[in-house]
Write a protein that holds these residues in place. Structure first.
Motif, mmCIF file in Angstrom:
data_model
loop_
_atom_site.group_PDB
_atom_site.id
_atom_site.type_symbol
_atom_site.label_atom_id
_atom_site.label_comp_id
_atom_site.label_asym_id
_atom_site.label_seq_id
_atom_site.Cartn_x
_atom_site.Cartn_y
_atom_site.Cartn_z
ATOM 1 N N GLU A 41 -7.061 3.253 0.093
ATOM 2 C CA GLU A 41 -6.568 1.920 -0.267
ATOM 3 C C GLU A 41 -6.878 0.887 0.806
ATOM 4 O O GLU A 41 -6.835 -0.305 0.540
ATOM 5 N N ASP A 42 -7.147 1.361 2.006
ATOM 6 C CA ASP A 42 -7.511 0.418 3.057
ATOM 7 C C ASP A 42 -9.022 0.242 3.032
ATOM 8 O O ASP A 42 -9.782 1.183 3.287
ATOM 9 N N LEU A 59 3.516 2.641 10.551
ATOM 10 C CA LEU A 59 2.952 3.987 10.384
ATOM 11 C C LEU A 59 1.523 4.049 10.918
ATOM 12 O O LEU A 59 1.098 5.063 11.478
ATOM 13 N N ALA A 88 4.230 6.944 3.967
ATOM 14 C CA ALA A 88 4.767 5.584 4.037
ATOM 15 C C ALA A 88 5.793 5.383 2.941
ATOM 16 O O ALA A 88 5.588 4.684 1.981
ATOM 17 N N HIS A 114 -11.080 1.316 6.203
ATOM 18 C CA HIS A 114 -11.109 2.764 6.389
ATOM 19 C C HIS A 114 -11.980 3.415 5.311
ATOM 20 O O HIS A 114 -12.759 4.324 5.597
ATOM 21 N N TYR A 129 -13.671 12.067 13.818
ATOM 22 C CA TYR A 129 -12.563 11.146 13.509
ATOM 23 C C TYR A 129 -12.272 11.103 12.011
ATOM 24 O O TYR A 129 -11.122 11.279 11.593
ATOM 25 N N ALA A 148 2.382 13.760 3.900
ATOM 26 C CA ALA A 148 1.196 13.272 4.589
ATOM 27 C C ALA A 148 0.956 11.815 4.243
ATOM 28 O O ALA A 148 0.474 11.037 5.059
ATOM 29 N N LEU A 149 1.301 11.465 3.039
ATOM 30 C CA LEU A 149 1.190 10.064 2.662
ATOM 31 C C LEU A 149 2.189 9.221 3.448
ATOM 32 O O LEU A 149 1.884 8.108 3.853
ATOM 33 N N MET A 183 0.839 -1.197 0.000
ATOM 34 C CA MET A 183 0.000 0.000 0.000
ATOM 35 C C MET A 183 0.873 1.245 0.000
ATOM 36 O O MET A 183 1.838 1.356 0.739
ATOM 37 N N SER A 184 0.553 2.200 -0.854
ATOM 38 C CA SER A 184 1.246 3.480 -0.767
ATOM 39 C C SER A 184 0.452 4.363 0.182
ATOM 40 O O SER A 184 -0.707 4.130 0.445
ATOM 41 N N GLY A 185 1.082 5.388 0.684
ATOM 42 C CA GLY A 185 0.353 6.325 1.511
ATOM 43 C C GLY A 185 0.390 5.972 2.974
ATOM 44 O O GLY A 185 0.915 4.940 3.377
ATOM 45 N N ARG A 186 -0.162 6.903 3.788
ATOM 46 C CA ARG A 186 -0.207 6.648 5.225
ATOM 47 C C ARG A 186 -1.359 5.706 5.512
ATOM 48 O O ARG A 186 -2.522 6.077 5.373
ATOM 49 N N PRO A 187 -1.073 4.490 5.915
ATOM 50 C CA PRO A 187 -2.162 3.566 6.207
ATOM 51 C C PRO A 187 -2.903 4.029 7.453
ATOM 52 O O PRO A 187 -2.275 4.493 8.402
ATOM 53 N N PRO A 188 -4.205 3.943 7.470
ATOM 54 C CA PRO A 188 -4.949 4.440 8.631
ATOM 55 C C PRO A 188 -4.707 3.616 9.889
ATOM 56 O O PRO A 188 -4.313 2.449 9.815
ATOM 57 N N ALA A 189 -4.959 4.257 11.015
ATOM 58 C CA ALA A 189 -4.677 3.634 12.310
ATOM 59 C C ALA A 189 -5.370 2.289 12.462
ATOM 60 O O ALA A 189 -4.833 1.349 13.047
ATOM 61 N N GLU A 190 -6.577 2.184 11.897
ATOM 62 C CA GLU A 190 -7.343 0.943 12.093
ATOM 63 C C GLU A 190 -6.755 -0.222 11.325
ATOM 64 O O GLU A 190 -7.133 -1.376 11.551
ATOM 65 N N SER A 191 -5.869 0.071 10.372
ATOM 66 C CA SER A 191 -5.430 -1.013 9.486
ATOM 67 C C SER A 191 -4.396 -1.937 10.120
ATOM 68 O O SER A 191 -4.156 -3.028 9.609
ATOM 69 N N GLN A 203 1.890 4.321 14.492
ATOM 70 C CA GLN A 203 2.279 5.690 14.826
ATOM 71 C C GLN A 203 1.048 6.595 14.893
ATOM 72 O O GLN A 203 0.938 7.446 15.775
ATOM 73 N N GLU A 204 0.133 6.395 13.959
ATOM 74 C CA GLU A 204 -1.080 7.214 13.986
ATOM 75 C C GLU A 204 -1.865 6.965 15.277
ATOM 76 O O GLU A 204 -2.447 7.887 15.850
ATOM 77 N N GLY A 258 -4.148 7.541 -0.457
ATOM 78 C CA GLY A 258 -3.512 6.562 0.421
ATOM 79 C C GLY A 258 -4.501 5.948 1.398
ATOM 80 O O GLY A 258 -4.465 4.753 1.670
ATOM 81 N N ARG A 259 -5.381 6.762 1.910
ATOM 82 C CA ARG A 259 -6.316 6.273 2.933
ATOM 83 C C ARG A 259 -7.357 5.338 2.343
ATOM 84 O O ARG A 259 -7.789 4.386 2.986
ATOM 85 N N SER A 280 10.718 3.813 11.160
ATOM 86 C CA SER A 280 11.836 3.592 10.241
ATOM 87 C C SER A 280 12.674 2.375 10.612
ATOM 88 O O SER A 280 13.430 1.879 9.788
#
Lengths: 542, 182
Positions: free
Chosen positions: B80-81, A65, B14, B84, B141, B11-12, A1-9, A68-69, B77-78, A231
């Motif tokens: 993709e889950d 990540l 990862a 979420h 949220y 912000a992305l 997955m690219s991007g910041r994965p959400p906390a729930e993931s 981290q969220e 990015g978000r 990291s």
């Protein structure tokens, strides 16, 4: 997955497909934290058939990540970051001081090093001879010189970035594996005040890469070291557990050991639960590496007709002498920017007052914070405002904080202990650990002295003091020590200087639980050091 | 202050070490991903994007520009889950349902003042965020805090406050050593 994965993931990894026991195991290691990981890797390297039983799950590195969220967002409590389970991790705290056990511990492959700050100092020479040098506590059955080569090895194993600018540190034989992190901007502000007051500052040894090391990147400044480093620049014990596996060790996750089956002189097997049912792991030798709370708990849970008070507990001291380091702190506001919260670790300390310890005052070290005051992103998520109003609030509340911390030794006391709470059970029906934490006057008196020094420093700096943690509201540093203490007399200790239990010929303990006294230095480097020593002794026998 | 591609990418986040993956990140790549195709069948990504952009214009400070690309990049990015994305979709649907009931129009089509009033009336200003909570807590949220997290963990968001390397952003080892700009 690219991007910041959400906390729930984030979720625990699938882990072992087969959790059945390993046949013909030479050594069963219980616990996959730094001690267990180091022991397992060394034994596997030496050709032993090793199995590691870990109570918690494996975690996926790619989830960091998202974790981290969780550390940043207010919807998540600290134990949520690493999937803490309130039923599995249930505990009691019946002492005079409440003990928030789950705030900073992680059950899983990597253990609490997944969460830790990563500060790695050697104990001082007098820490090993507290009774002789300071007139209180007990002497270790080892001296600093006995551990010195192991300390150097442990620094290489963890990857320590440090400098040789600390005039108060014990003697060392070689430079640190990496250069120290340079001081922060706010360290520079403190330096002027320290000069005025004759207080010497120096660098901090960090188990955190200041340059690429051991196939891990240099620190990139995520700023959330505690509780998660996305990291991988901060050392955690997955490093050694994975190395152990690459050398042939078997790691079984989600396998909490329920009890140790034994005869009068030796352990026969570890009985462990799994999602698929209960198994029995036999081995020639056992190394218990579950930390200062779960190690005594497992021994106490393994009571028998031969050991009615708990396994390896002929001394009656399993669980006794629970110690932690006490926190003392103070902070305030300057009328100029202080540049806090860019990184989540410390770059300067002072050990100047450490070796002045005696019966009246404990050893302590001073810490200069790089992350005092609020983090803007965390602040942004918890107000009643947004838009320009929020930005104005962030600007007014961030930027001018300074803070000082300190760790203070507490002495071992028999009335400070870990016991079983038979009135409360965990998700497996086992009595939970009761951390009955009591703190003595010497530590509290020392905290007052620390506060005086901190106040003097902040006043010299021109700060308006806004917070203080003193003797009334001190708390633990989450360094669990002392509960299977090391000594030469089997009536006064649980393990010998070879880390083997006095009672059982095939059981070693690699943990801060063996520390007879705690000093005031963060314990993990010494845990790793003793794990290396324990490994040598296991190899002499197996 | 303008939000740039660097901020969106930050912000992305990862990205492994040092932003090496940044150079390869392109909007056409996001649109062409298999995940994007799969989610399109289950969530209304366009409505999510439109709604969050409309909310960002309220919850971001006025001096921030470049919001559209920033929010779009963050959301890619978000979304993709799947978990979420579904929760975002449900929350946005609820926002529109209430906006239709209270204001007679979808949230994104309201005036800026109307959007601000709506978010306050739904209780998203005073609610504590909770992904499993009440409507107010979920809007806080999945909409308000989702956007604030994206902004204030980015370099530009941080710089607005005076911190070039905010928590959550891998901004390197230089900034903590530097003094304030004169």
């Amino acid at each position: 997955m690219s991007g910041r994965p959400p906390a729930e993931s984030a979720s625990p990894a699938d882990g072992a497909a087969d959790r059945s026991p390993v046949e013909d195991a030479d050594v069963c290691v219980i616990g996959a934290g730094p001690a267990g990981g180091i022991v397992a890797e060394r034994l596997a390297q030496a050709g032993r058939e090793v199995v590691v039983l870990e109570a918690g799950p494996r975690f996926d590195f790619d989830d960091r990540l998202a974790r981290q969220e969780r550390a940043i967002r207010p919807a998540y409590d600290r134990p949520d970051v690493w999937d803490g389970d309130p039923e599995r991790d249930a505990h009691s705290a019946s002492g005079e001081w409440f003990y928030p056990l789950n705030h900073a511990r992680v059950k899983g492959v990597g253990g609490s090093t997944l969460h830790w700050q990563g500060m790695v100092m050697r104990l001082h020479e007098d820490d090993f001879r507290s009774e002789t040098a300071r007139g209180v506590g007990v002497d270790w059955p080892l001296e600093y010189d006995d551990l010195r080569p192991y300390y150097a090895e442990a620094e290489r194993e963890l990857g320590v970035a440090g400098g040789e600018d600390n005039p108060f540190a014990p003697p060392r034989e070689e430079p640190f594996p990496m250069e120290a992190f340079p001081p922060s901007y706010s360290d520079g502000l403190f330096a002027e005040a320290c000069d005025e007051l004759g207080i010497e500052m120096h660098s901090v040894p960090n188990a955190r890469n200041s340059e690429p090391y051991d196939d891990r990147s240099a620190c990139v400044g995520y700023g959330t070291c505690q509780p998660v480093c996305p990291s991988g620049a901060k050392y955690d014990a997955t490093v050694h557990v994975e190395r152990a596996e690459s050398k042939g060790a078997t790691v079984i996750d989600r396998a909490p050991v329920q009890r140790l089956e034994h005869g009068p002189d030796a352990i026969d097997a570890a009985v462990y639960a799994t999602p698929d049912g209960e198994y029995r792991q036999a081995a020639d030798a056992f190394v218990i590496a579950c930390g200062g709370v779960e190690t005594p708990r497992l021994l106490l849970l393994s009571e028998s007709s031969h050991y009615p008070d708990g396994l390896a507990n002929s001394s009656g001291l399993v669980g006794r002498y629970f110690m932690d380091h006490l926190f003392a702190g103070m902070g305030g506001l300057l009328d100029e920017p202080t540049r806090q919260n860019h990184v989540g670790f410390l770059t300067s300390e002072s050990h100047q007052f450490y070796d002045g310890a005696d019966a009246e005052f404990a050893p302590f070290k001073l810490e200069f914070f790089n992350y005092d005051g609020p983090s803007p992103v965390e602040m942004a998520l918890s107000g009643d405002d947004w838009g320009d109003d929020l930005l104005e609030r962030l600007r007014s509340e961030y930027g001018n904080h300074v803070g000082l911390g300190a760790l203070v030794e507490q002495l071992p006391r028999e009335d400070s202990y870990v016991a079983l709470d038979y009135d409360r059970t965990d998700d497996r029906g086992n009595p939970v650990p009761d951390v009955h934490w009591n703190v003595g006057d010497r530590a509290l008196r020392t905290i007052e002295r620390v506060n005086e020094i901190q106040r003097e420093l902040l006043e010299e700096l021109g700060a308006e003091i806004t917070w203080q943690v003193g003797p009334e509201d001190t708390g633990p540093a989450y360094h669990h020590m002392g509960t299977t203490r090391m000594g030469t007399d089997p009536t006064e200790s649980v393990v010998g200087p070879d880390l083997r239990t006095h009672d059982l010929e095939n059981c070693w303990i690699a943990s801060s639980s063996v520390f007879p006294t705690g000093g005031a230095m963060n314990p993990t480097l010494t845990i790793a050091t003793l794990a290396l020593k324990a490994t040598d002794h296991v190899l002499e026998s197996v | 202050m303008e939000l740039t591609r660097r901020d969106a990418v930050a912000a992305l986040a990862a990205l492994g070490v040092g932003g090496a993956a940044v150079a390869g990140l392109d909007r056409s790549d996001w649109g062409a991903s298999g995940d994007a195709d799969a989610r399109a069948e289950t969530v209304d990504a366009d409505r999510i994007r439109e709604t969050l952009l409309a909310a960002a214009e309220v919850v971001y400070p006025r001096e921030v520009t470049g919001i559209e690309e920033f929010v779009g990049a963050f959301l890619e990015g978000r979304l993709e889950d799947p978990t979420h994305a579904t929760a975002l979709d449900e929350t946005v649907a609820k926002v529109d349902e209430l906006a239709e009931a209270w204001y007679g129009a979808r949230f994104a089509t309201l005036s800026a003042g109307g959007r601000e009033s709506f978010l306050r009336e739904v209780g998203a200003d005073t609610a504590d965020e909770d992904p499993d909570g009440t409507t107010a807590e979920r809007v806080r949220y999945y909409v308000v805090n989702e956007l604030l997290l994206a902004l204030y963990a980015s370099p530009t968001g941080g710089e607005l406050v005076g911190i070039e390397n905010p928590q959550g952003h891998p901004g390197g080892m230089d900034t903590y050593q530097r003094g304030p700009e004169p």
